[in-house]
Design a protein around this motif. Structure first.
Motif, PDB file in Angstrom:
ATOM      1  N   ALA A  29       0.836  -1.202   0.000  1.00 43.72           N
ATOM      2  CA  ALA A  29       0.000   0.000   0.000  1.00 43.72           C
ATOM      3  C   ALA A  29       0.870   1.251   0.000  1.00 43.72           C
ATOM      4  O   ALA A  29       0.580   2.225  -0.702  1.00 43.72           O
ATOM      5  CB  ALA A  29      -0.920  -0.006   1.206  1.00 43.72           C
ATOM      6  N   TRP A  30       1.932   1.235   0.752  1.00 44.20           N
ATOM      7  CA  TRP A  30       2.853   2.378   0.789  1.00 44.20           C
ATOM      8  C   TRP A  30       3.490   2.591  -0.584  1.00 44.20           C
ATOM      9  O   TRP A  30       3.584   3.716  -1.066  1.00 44.20           O
ATOM     10  CB  TRP A  30       3.919   2.135   1.854  1.00 44.20           C
ATOM     11  CG  TRP A  30       4.990   3.165   1.857  1.00 44.20           C
ATOM     12  CD1 TRP A  30       4.919   4.439   2.325  1.00 44.20           C
ATOM     13  CD2 TRP A  30       6.318   3.013   1.327  1.00 44.20           C
ATOM     14  NE1 TRP A  30       6.107   5.076   2.147  1.00 44.20           N
ATOM     15  CE2 TRP A  30       6.986   4.232   1.534  1.00 44.20           C
ATOM     16  CE3 TRP A  30       6.984   1.950   0.727  1.00 44.20           C
ATOM     17  CZ2 TRP A  30       8.303   4.412   1.134  1.00 44.20           C
ATOM     18  CZ3 TRP A  30       8.289   2.135   0.338  1.00 44.20           C
ATOM     19  CH2 TRP A  30       8.935   3.359   0.540  1.00 44.20           C
ATOM     20  N   GLU A  66       1.711   7.325  -9.675  1.00 47.52           N
ATOM     21  CA  GLU A  66       0.482   7.888 -10.237  1.00 47.52           C
ATOM     22  C   GLU A  66      -0.428   6.755 -10.721  1.00 47.52           C
ATOM     23  O   GLU A  66       0.072   5.727 -11.212  1.00 47.52           O
ATOM     24  CB  GLU A  66       0.824   8.815 -11.410  1.00 47.52           C
ATOM     25  CG  GLU A  66       1.546  10.074 -11.012  1.00 47.52           C
ATOM     26  CD  GLU A  66       0.680  10.981 -10.145  1.00 47.52           C
ATOM     27  OE1 GLU A  66      -0.533  11.071 -10.397  1.00 47.52           O
ATOM     28  OE2 GLU A  66       1.240  11.569  -9.204  1.00 47.52           O
ATOM     29  N   THR A 114       1.088   4.218  -3.048  1.00 49.46           N
ATOM     30  CA  THR A 114       0.836   5.650  -2.873  1.00 49.46           C
ATOM     31  C   THR A 114       1.908   6.502  -3.536  1.00 49.46           C
ATOM     32  O   THR A 114       1.694   7.699  -3.727  1.00 49.46           O
ATOM     33  CB  THR A 114       0.759   6.039  -1.386  1.00 49.46           C
ATOM     34  OG1 THR A 114       2.005   5.769  -0.754  1.00 49.46           O
ATOM     35  CG2 THR A 114      -0.359   5.300  -0.684  1.00 49.46           C
ATOM     36  N   ARG A 115       3.022   5.914  -3.894  1.00 50.50           N
ATOM     37  CA  ARG A 115       4.134   6.675  -4.458  1.00 50.50           C
ATOM     38  C   ARG A 115       4.094   6.782  -5.977  1.00 50.50           C
ATOM     39  O   ARG A 115       4.937   7.450  -6.564  1.00 50.50           O
ATOM     40  CB  ARG A 115       5.445   6.037  -4.004  1.00 50.50           C
ATOM     41  CG  ARG A 115       5.561   6.034  -2.469  1.00 50.50           C
ATOM     42  CD  ARG A 115       6.847   5.466  -1.988  1.00 50.50           C
ATOM     43  NE  ARG A 115       7.923   6.360  -2.403  1.00 50.50           N
ATOM     44  CZ  ARG A 115       9.167   5.978  -2.585  1.00 50.50           C
ATOM     45  NH1 ARG A 115       9.495   4.735  -2.375  1.00 50.50           N
ATOM     46  NH2 ARG A 115      10.093   6.839  -2.961  1.00 50.50           N
TER      47      ARG A 115
END
Length: 54
Positions: free
Chosen positions: A40-41, A47, A44-45
């Motif tokens: 998940a992390w 697009e 988020t980084r």
């Protein structure tokens, strides 16, 4: 054979204690949490359009 099994099963059951019984689910929950948070992390980084292209 049955006596051997009963003897070993009794030893196994008596070797379990509260710390081991409570610790196993805690370790499992932490492992699951980390296994879910890392992807998940990473997601988020990037697009969304880039993620769909991959």
């Amino acid at each position: 054979m049955r006596a051997w099994f009963l003897d070993h099963a009794e030893r196994l059951l008596t070797s379990l204690n509260g710390v081991r019984s409570a610790g196993a689910p805690v370790v499992g929950a932490l492992t699951g949490l980390l296994a879910g948070l890392y992807p998940a992390w990473r997601a988020t980084r990037i697009e969304p359009a880039d993620a769909l292209r991959r």
